[in-house]
Scaffold this motif. Structure first.
Motif, short mmCIF file in Angstrom:
data_model
loop_
_atom_site.label_atom_id
_atom_site.label_comp_id
_atom_site.label_asym_id
_atom_site.label_seq_id
_atom_site.Cartn_x
_atom_site.Cartn_y
_atom_site.Cartn_z
N THR A 153 -25.67 -37.91 14.47
CA THR A 153 -25.03 -38.61 15.59
C THR A 153 -25.75 -39.91 15.89
OG1 THR A 153 -26.37 -37.24 17.08
CG2 THR A 153 -24.12 -36.52 16.66
N LYS A 156 -24.50 -42.70 13.68
CA LYS A 156 -23.13 -43.06 14.05
C LYS A 156 -23.11 -43.89 15.34
CE LYS A 156 -21.21 -38.88 11.93
NZ LYS A 156 -20.50 -37.61 12.16
N GLY A 172 -16.47 -41.22 13.69
CA GLY A 172 -17.35 -40.41 12.86
C GLY A 172 -16.63 -39.23 12.23
N SER A 193 -18.44 -39.66 17.97
CA SER A 193 -19.42 -39.29 16.96
C SER A 193 -18.80 -38.50 15.82
CB SER A 193 -20.57 -38.48 17.57
OG SER A 193 -21.41 -39.30 18.34
N ASP A 194 -17.92 -37.56 16.15
CA ASP A 194 -17.21 -36.84 15.09
C ASP A 194 -15.83 -36.42 15.57
OD1 ASP A 194 -16.48 -34.64 13.03
OD2 ASP A 194 -18.31 -35.55 12.24
#
Length: 255
Positions: A153, A156, A172, A193-194
């Motif tokens: 993280t 990113k 991400g 982040s994702d």
């Protein structure tokens, strides 16, 4: 404009979630353009021509990849004709494929770039920060979406601040777990982040619990099997101002 980005499609159940839900999602959110990460779409690792064509048929307009891009050697047979596929821009230059593509939607130009992180990855990738500096020297599109396929993280988040105001979104992928940190940085760049994973929801990041736990408890190498249980679809919807082209909203999606 509204854009839907779908997180890592993992195996058959991930593709079935696209087939079953993408049309309704596009209608519900009035989506104009769809991007999906497909590096695990063929049985959990890589992509084949059949899977590539299936995703496009079901409404995906651009497919990004990642560290498993070339896991299926069949890709080398059709990669030159795959004009919706975006491979990592900062991979080894000897590898084939296009790492940043421009698409057109209603006279708007959308650039999609795929990047690999370097932290805890294989170490062969070119520094993504420097790679983007070089790429952005030639970019003037209306929208620029970056899929940052990275492990940590921190890397990113760092890239998102580094590219704030220079790209439209840094999204991400890779860790397969949707994060709750979506935001718009400086009112200029959308970030998360994702995005999460589209595929088996009760395994361990897509794989069966048994195959992962065997390795973690014994220390022995073991083939990871794709989990065959219930599935999920993860993504984000980003809305852009039509006049400024700046992002005004990012919303997490999970089905």
């Amino acid at each position: 404009m509204k854009l839907l980005f779908i997180g890592d499609i993992f195996g058959r159940s991930g593709r079935e979630m696209i087939e079953d839900h993408l049309y309704a999602l596009k209608k519900q959110h009035q989506i104009d353009f769809v991007i999906a990460n497909g590096e695990n779409s063929a049985h959990g690792k890589g992509i084949t021509q059949r899977v590539y064509e299936e995703l496009i048929f079901n409404g995906v307009q651009a497919i990004t990849m990642g560290n498993h891009t070339y896991a299926k050697k069949e890709l080398l047979d059709f990669i030159d004709e795959a004009d919706r596929l975006i491979v990592p821009y900062n991979q080894l230059k000897t590898l084939p494929g296009v790492g940043s593509r421009i698409f057109t939607w209603q006279n708007k130009r959308i650039r999609v770039t795929n990047l690999l992180g370097v932290a805890f990855m294989n170490g062969y990738n070119y520094n993504p920060f420097i790679a983007m500096d070089e790429l952005l020297e030639e970019c003037d599109e209306d929208y620029h979406i970056v899929d940052f396929h990275a492990e940590t993280t921190s890397e990113k988040i760092a890239l998102s601040y580094y590219l704030s105001g220079r790209v439209s979104a840094v999204l991400g992928t890779h860790t397969h777990v949707q994060t709750a940190d979506e935001k718009i940085i400086d009112q200029k760049t959308a970030f998360i982040s994702d995005v999460g994973m589209t595929g088996p929801k009760e395994g361990i990041i897509g794989c069966s619990k048994e195959s992962i736990l065997y390795k973690m408890t014994t220390g022995l190498n073991h083939r990871f099997e794709v989990d065959e249980g219930p599935a999920q679809l993860c993504g984000v919807v980003i809305e852009f101002d039509e006049e400024t082209n700046l992002p005004i909203k990012i919303e997490r999606i999970m089905i």
